[in-house]
Scaffold this motif. Sequence first.
Motif, mmCIF file in Angstrom:
data_model
loop_
_atom_site.group_PDB
_atom_site.id
_atom_site.type_symbol
_atom_site.label_atom_id
_atom_site.label_comp_id
_atom_site.label_asym_id
_atom_site.label_seq_id
_atom_site.Cartn_x
_atom_site.Cartn_y
_atom_site.Cartn_z
ATOM 1 N N ARG A 174 43.793 56.080 35.529
ATOM 2 C CA ARG A 174 42.798 56.018 34.045
ATOM 3 C C ARG A 174 41.539 56.054 34.131
ATOM 4 O O ARG A 174 41.491 55.851 32.668
ATOM 5 N N ARG A 175 40.912 55.846 34.913
ATOM 6 C CA ARG A 175 38.596 56.526 34.680
ATOM 7 C C ARG A 175 39.811 57.758 35.138
ATOM 8 O O ARG A 175 38.065 58.376 35.175
ATOM 9 N N MET A 176 40.268 58.672 35.286
ATOM 10 C CA MET A 176 40.223 60.032 35.201
ATOM 11 C C MET A 176 39.859 60.380 33.271
ATOM 12 O O MET A 176 40.391 60.131 32.365
ATOM 13 N N ARG A 177 38.740 60.761 33.091
ATOM 14 C CA ARG A 177 38.372 61.326 31.505
ATOM 15 C C ARG A 177 38.219 62.360 31.421
ATOM 16 O O ARG A 177 36.644 63.042 31.410
ATOM 17 N N ASP A 201 40.733 67.926 27.050
ATOM 18 C CA ASP A 201 41.275 67.502 27.004
ATOM 19 C C ASP A 201 42.645 67.906 25.834
ATOM 20 O O ASP A 201 43.354 68.398 26.052
ATOM 21 N N PHE A 202 41.916 69.153 26.064
ATOM 22 C CA PHE A 202 42.726 70.290 25.105
ATOM 23 C C PHE A 202 43.109 71.457 25.572
ATOM 24 O O PHE A 202 43.346 72.377 24.905
ATOM 25 N N SER A 203 43.210 71.389 26.742
ATOM 26 C CA SER A 203 42.910 72.723 27.346
ATOM 27 C C SER A 203 44.577 72.603 27.979
ATOM 28 O O SER A 203 45.039 71.583 27.819
ATOM 29 N N PRO A 204 45.293 73.877 28.047
ATOM 30 C CA PRO A 204 46.822 73.179 27.373
ATOM 31 C C PRO A 204 47.283 73.733 29.644
ATOM 32 O O PRO A 204 48.000 72.693 29.345
#
Length: 771
Positions: free
Chosen positions: A61-64, A87-90
């Motif tokens: 949960r802390r991985m952002r 976060d938008f990397s395939p």
Amino acid sequence: MTPRAGGTAAAGRGPLLLGVRHHGPGSARAVLAALEAARPRAVLVEGPPEGDALLPLAAHRRMRPPVALLARAVDDPGRAAFWPLADFSPEWVAIRWAAAHGIPVRFVDLPAAHSLALAEQRDGGPEEGRGIDPIGILAGTAGYDDPERWWEDVVEHRAAAGRPADPCAPFAALAEAMTALREAHGDGGHPQDAVREACMRLQLRAARKEFGDDIAVVCGAWHVPALEARTTVAADRALLRGMPKVKAELTWVPWTHRRLARHSGYGAGIESPGWYGHLFAAPDRPVERWMTKVAGLLRDTDRTVSSAHVIEAVRLAGTLAALRGRPAVGLAEATDAVRAVMCEGSDVPLALVRDRLVVGEILGEVPETAPAVPLQRDLDRQQRTLRLRPEAETRDLELDLRKDTDAARSGLLHRLRLLGVDWGEPVAGRGSTGTFRESWRLRWEPELFVRIAEAGVWGTTVLGAATARAESDALSASSLAGVTALAEQCLLAGLSGALPVVMRALADRAALDADVGHLADALPSLARSLRYGDVRSTDTAALGEVAVGLAERVCVGLPPACTGLDAEAAAEARRRVDAVHRAIGLLAVAVRADGLSERWAGVLHELSGRDAVAGVVRGRATRLLLDDGRLAGSEAARLMGLALSPGAAPAGAAAWIEGFVGGAAGGGLLLVHDDRLLGIVDTWLTGIPADTFAAVLPLLRRTFSTYDPGVRRTLGELVRRGPDPGRARDEGGPGTPGFGEGFDEERADAVVPVLRLLLGPEAPAERAAAG
């Protein structure tokens, strides 16, 4: 069975190869749709296999994001490589999808142990790069002059527009295009790809033995044809045989959107990570939401942007996209609309939009359970304790060293700088210039994690590592000035444990160094260091003894060293005279050395009156004596008259003028307030022969160009008006040399309330400590 690129999701036809472009929101959406449709038993993602043990942390949960896998050589922590993910990397979408569905996920690529060793072999030679740009070639074939625009139109916008009937169809089309490119261009100018792809094929075979053919592979589209190729195990192993190898350690580290940008140096970067992140995160109406973000940012900078501006910008962006034949509004259309509607055609606010939104300053976050060197752990603990959170955006920090927390923050930042971890940079503050004030500019860069790993060889804590580094640097320093600068760093960083070693090295080098230039360069650092004793509670008695001894030797050796110099050496001597003057002023207060100020005043008198001394040094010595009240105005005028007499060479006279009034605080005002000095300069200037005036003009221009425009204007008016007898002062009366008769105490008292308001209710002792 042969792997399939895209195609249907039916089982039994080989692994599903999903060729992507790294960091593409459209590719990420397409990968998610393909995985949902195919529901594979395992997912393989391009990346170093040593990172498999770290993959479970992706679900923490802390991985952002943005985050990156950091691989570093154990025996050489400075040799490192990053695999960034947004976060938008395939790849990230595939990892998170597998974690959410309880499906095994693994990295497939050349191990970091090999890639780090290969990078070491390439050091010192030409860096390998891809000879062709596959996306660029495809864009050019389609009639586009911008590969970014072609990719947006063909992949990103179409993927965002809606899910196709067959989610795997786009990957099949892209694989077909890449196959044609590789048939025409071979390895594309990057021979190492053959080794990487052999390794991928071996790992893919191993996964098929374990999970069968129901596997999805997410990798760069360029590699898909190589993974489809029919090769033997023996041939692939032969390519890997004898490869160099190092011991590598991997961990997750926070990354930034700015480092994802192509101009940051990351080879697979993108121009607009903030825009792509927005496209991926927006649930609907991405253009409207983007324009709203832009409007909010501009309003924060006090620009008037209304809802009507947002509506008009959205309409204009859509119109531009239609006129340009694009399937949807792209970044170019959005930017042009923002410039025209919200920025009134100006690129100045548009630069802010690009910096804050198009690129962005997002800094990722990694769980505390991620592996890290002990030094990193200690730094993390201190950052939490001192409430000094790393941020990707530049941040100014003002510290009051009389406060415990601010003093601890200062010590931490100085220790990190000594270790080569330049998280903070000291800057000139907007407030007090006293020793109890510090101003810093902070900015956290992902590369600092590598610097911390390198610094880990010095110790497991920041204090211990900085102390060990300072002791080592003191013993290996090549110059006296280097040791004195190190002593100053130790005091700033509060490294009392390193001071004995540094002081021994300082005393030894000071005793052996006979070059007065070296001694003069070393003295200012020592004098500044003595000011930190009270505010940082550091014992500087030993430092004071060395500093006074150094100053005495400078007083003896400086006058002979300032004779017979060329122009360049004379300018350096003038700089040293200034620095020593300031240093002795500090020493006289800090250690109360009896007679040191008088001794230095004698040196200045000697320099000002010795003809063999360079003109710029003689002029500067005269000015320093005048400013300190150790030289009467009439004597200063006499010395100036001698230096500017008709018999003096114009070049030497111009150098004297530069030393006296050039580049010094108040030099122009001195001429404004003293008619005699201004008259001497004016008479000399008008008497320079025409055939030599051109030779001294550059020096004169350099001297007077440092004055404020108002001062230059006033000097011009005074010269045009001529001398004012009422402004001349009586040399026999009281007053400051070169100015009016005596002090007007009533006018002086009027300044006190303003000074008290500016300085605040500080005790006299605190004001004295401020210097």
